[in-house]
Design an enzyme around this catalytic site. Structure first.
Site, PDB file in Angstrom:
ATOM      1  N   LYS A   1       9.860  -4.097  -9.715  1.00 51.82           N
ATOM      2  CA  LYS A   1      10.542  -3.105  -8.875  1.00 51.82           C
ATOM      3  C   LYS A   1      11.964  -2.820  -9.382  1.00 51.82           C
ATOM      4  CE  LYS A   1       7.581  -1.889  -5.670  1.00 51.82           C
ATOM      5  NZ  LYS A   1       6.897  -0.580  -5.835  1.00 51.82           N
TER       6      LYS A   1
ATOM      7  N   TYR B   1       6.905  -9.272  -8.751  1.00 53.09           N
ATOM      8  CA  TYR B   1       7.096  -8.022  -7.996  1.00 53.09           C
ATOM      9  C   TYR B   1       8.546  -7.532  -8.096  1.00 53.09           C
ATOM     10  CZ  TYR B   1       6.942  -4.999  -3.800  1.00 53.09           C
ATOM     11  OH  TYR B   1       7.025  -3.955  -2.913  1.00 53.09           O
TER      12      TYR B   1
HETATM   13  N1  LIG Z   1       5.569  -2.030   3.052  1.00 52.11           N
HETATM   14  C1  LIG Z   1       6.813  -2.331   2.703  1.00 52.11           C
HETATM   15  O1  LIG Z   1       7.633  -2.831   3.517  1.00 52.11           O
HETATM   16  C2  LIG Z   1       7.281  -2.088   1.307  1.00 52.11           C
HETATM   17  C3  LIG Z   1       8.561  -2.540   0.940  1.00 52.11           C
HETATM   18  C4  LIG Z   1       9.035  -2.263  -0.333  1.00 52.11           C
HETATM   19  C5  LIG Z   1       8.246  -1.547  -1.214  1.00 52.11           C
HETATM   20  N2  LIG Z   1       6.981  -1.157  -0.859  1.00 52.11           N
HETATM   21  C6  LIG Z   1       6.201  -0.421  -1.839  1.00 52.11           C
HETATM   22  O2  LIG Z   1       5.654   0.735  -1.226  1.00 52.11           O
HETATM   23  C7  LIG Z   1       4.449   1.098  -1.908  1.00 52.11           C
HETATM   24  C8  LIG Z   1       3.324   1.279  -0.915  1.00 52.11           C
HETATM   25  O3  LIG Z   1       3.033   0.022  -0.319  1.00 52.11           O
HETATM   26  P1  LIG Z   1       2.322  -0.158   1.110  1.00 52.11           P
HETATM   27  O4  LIG Z   1       3.179  -1.100   1.855  1.00 52.11           O
HETATM   28  O5  LIG Z   1       1.986   1.155   1.680  1.00 52.11           O
HETATM   29  O6  LIG Z   1       1.006  -0.959   0.662  1.00 52.11           O
HETATM   30  P2  LIG Z   1      -0.582  -0.665   0.866  1.00 52.11           P
HETATM   31  O7  LIG Z   1      -1.282  -1.838   0.304  1.00 52.11           O
HETATM   32  O8  LIG Z   1      -0.832  -0.278   2.282  1.00 52.11           O
HETATM   33  O9  LIG Z   1      -0.841   0.625  -0.038  1.00 52.11           O
HETATM   34  C9  LIG Z   1      -0.844   0.586  -1.432  1.00 52.11           C
HETATM   35  C10 LIG Z   1      -1.937   1.504  -1.930  1.00 52.11           C
HETATM   36  O10 LIG Z   1      -1.885   1.533  -3.386  1.00 52.11           O
HETATM   37  C11 LIG Z   1      -3.216   1.565  -3.856  1.00 52.11           C
HETATM   38  N3  LIG Z   1      -3.253   1.048  -5.245  1.00 52.11           N
HETATM   39  C12 LIG Z   1      -3.046  -0.226  -5.639  1.00 52.11           C
HETATM   40  N4  LIG Z   1      -3.160  -0.314  -6.991  1.00 52.11           N
HETATM   41  C13 LIG Z   1      -3.453   0.928  -7.441  1.00 52.11           C
HETATM   42  C14 LIG Z   1      -3.667   1.467  -8.731  1.00 52.11           C
HETATM   43  N5  LIG Z   1      -3.627   0.700  -9.829  1.00 52.11           N
HETATM   44  N6  LIG Z   1      -3.941   2.793  -8.839  1.00 52.11           N
HETATM   45  C15 LIG Z   1      -3.985   3.592  -7.736  1.00 52.11           C
HETATM   46  N7  LIG Z   1      -3.803   3.113  -6.479  1.00 52.11           N
HETATM   47  C16 LIG Z   1      -3.518   1.808  -6.334  1.00 52.11           C
HETATM   48  C17 LIG Z   1      -3.993   0.672  -2.899  1.00 52.11           C
HETATM   49  O11 LIG Z   1      -5.388   0.950  -2.928  1.00 52.11           O
HETATM   50  C18 LIG Z   1      -3.333   1.008  -1.545  1.00 52.11           C
HETATM   51  O12 LIG Z   1      -4.035   2.023  -0.863  1.00 52.11           O
HETATM   52  C19 LIG Z   1       4.209  -0.019  -2.928  1.00 52.11           C
HETATM   53  O13 LIG Z   1       4.714   0.374  -4.185  1.00 52.11           O
HETATM   54  C20 LIG Z   1       5.009  -1.172  -2.379  1.00 52.11           C
HETATM   55  O14 LIG Z   1       5.345  -2.099  -3.388  1.00 52.11           O
HETATM   56  C21 LIG Z   1       6.492  -1.409   0.386  1.00 52.11           C
END
Ligand SMILES: NC(=O)c1ccc[n+]([C@@H]2O[C@H](COP(=O)([O-])OP(=O)(O)OC[C@H]3O[C@@H](n4cnc5c(N)ncnc54)[C@H](O)[C@@H]3O)[C@@H](O)[C@H]2O)c1
Length: 299
Positions: free
Chosen positions: A174, A170
């Site tokens: 990233k 990851y």
């Molecule tokens: N939550 C955090 O604290 C955090 C921190 C750093 C980065 N992020 C990043 O933020 C973004 C959103 O994460 P989140 O926390 O909302 O997670 P989440 O799991 O709630 O949402 C992610 C969404 O992406 C969709 N998805 C996954 N693979 C896919 C694909 N191949 N094509 C289309 N859709 C796809 C999933 O169905 C899901 O609805 C991600 O890139 C994650 O890595 C989140």
């Protein structure tokens, strides 16, 4: 006039979590939104169009305009079709928010080839494929003499910048996204495209259960105020900001200052001769930033 009136923006992974908040915020401020979501599990298994459909319905309920797209963003042809869909449905594409993501944490020793391939594919290729096709669309418009301000917001992570243990797949993906953003900003500026990235921290399916949160921490980790930054960066108001990576955490936004040149010494043809100088420059260099050291403020 609303901040995003008349702009069409694609949000990937918009069925849940941060992507859902981005889509709703963009629509609330006047954007037409393509709500993309494959509907997979947090580890990237399965598919379900219900979450994306629900976000489209929510946007329509508040009087906004949205259309569903259920493509896997790392599928090259499906990513192109998603760009075409935005243009066919709403007449143009003005912004892209690459947010879709999955997680498969393991210590490096136990990480399988599949854990590595799936995570790097969804994040890295799943950001590059929509970006590549959108960039080609914008370059064609620019060459045809149109003037516009297109925006891309990519999603990186503190895990990449501050080296979170258990996330080699990851964090590597990233970090690639952060650098891809900066390189692409330098390449695409001439076509009227600005790119920035965010490193968010929020309570979503991806992070729930990691630890108990107080009510105050829940508030600080709500995705909504992170969506504010995404809406701003997707608007023309944010011009000329481009090629920057922003942190959004603990109810604050900050700019990451990237890699810097540190102490330096002369080179040598003899590897037995450089020990003292190498130890000296490392001693004088600032330590690498670490997630467990200078960045963790309990939010
Ligand atoms: N939550 C955090 O604290 C955090 C921190 C750093 C980065 N992020 C990043 O933020 C973004 C959103 O994460 P989140 O926390 O909302 O997670 P989440 O799991 O709630 O949402 C992610 C969404 O992406 C969709 N998805 C996954 N693979 C896919 C694909 N191949 N094509 C289309 N859709 C796809 C999933 O169905 C899901 O609805 C991600 O890139 C994650 O890595 C989140």
């Amino acid at each position: 006039m609303s901040l995003l009136e008349g702009r069409t923006v694609i949000v990937t992974g918009a069925g849940r979590g941060l992507g859902r908040a981005h889509a709703l915020m963009l629509a609330k401020h006047g954007a037409n939104v393509i709500v993309n979501d494959l509907g997979s599990s947090a580890a990237g298994e399965g598919a379900d169009q219900t979450p994306a459909q629900e976000v489209v319905s929510e946007i329509e309920r508040i009087g906004g305009k949205a259309a569903i797209n259920t493509a896997d963003v790392s599928d090259w042809n499906a990513a192109k079709e998603m760009i075409d869909q935005a243009v066919d449905t709403f007449g143009s594409l003005d912004g892209l928010v690459n947010n879709a993501g999955i997680i498969r944490d393991r210590m490096l020793i136990n990480m399988s080839e599949e854990d590595w391939d799936n995570v790097t594919k969804v994040h890295l290729k799943g950001t590059f494929a929509p970006l590549h096709h959108a960039a080609n669309y914008w370059r064609a418009k620019s060459k045809a003499g149109e003037k516009f301000d297109a925006t891309v917001v990519n999603t990186t992570s503190h895990s990449a910048m501050f080296a979170n243990i258990g996330q080699t797949n990851y964090a590597a993906a990233k970090a690639g996204i952060a650098t891809m953003t900066i390189v692409a900003a330098r390449e695409l500026g001439r076509y009227g495209v600005r790119l920035n990235a965010i490193a968010p921290r929020a309570q979503t399916r991806m992070t729930e259960g990691l630890r108990e949160l107080t009510e105050e921490q829940e508030r600080l980790r709500a995705p909504d105020w992170i969506a504010t930054l995404v809406a701003y960066l997707s608007s023309t108001q944010s011009a000329p900001i481009s090629g920057r990576v922003f942190e959004a955490w603990g109810w604050g936004y900050s700019v990451l200052e990237s890699w810097q040149h540190g102490p330096r010494t002369d080179a040598s043809m003899d590897p037995t001769e450089i020990d003292a100088e190498m130890k000296k420059i490392v001693r004088f260099a600032r330590p690498n930033a670490g997630i467990d050291r200078d960045t963790w403020h309990d939010v």
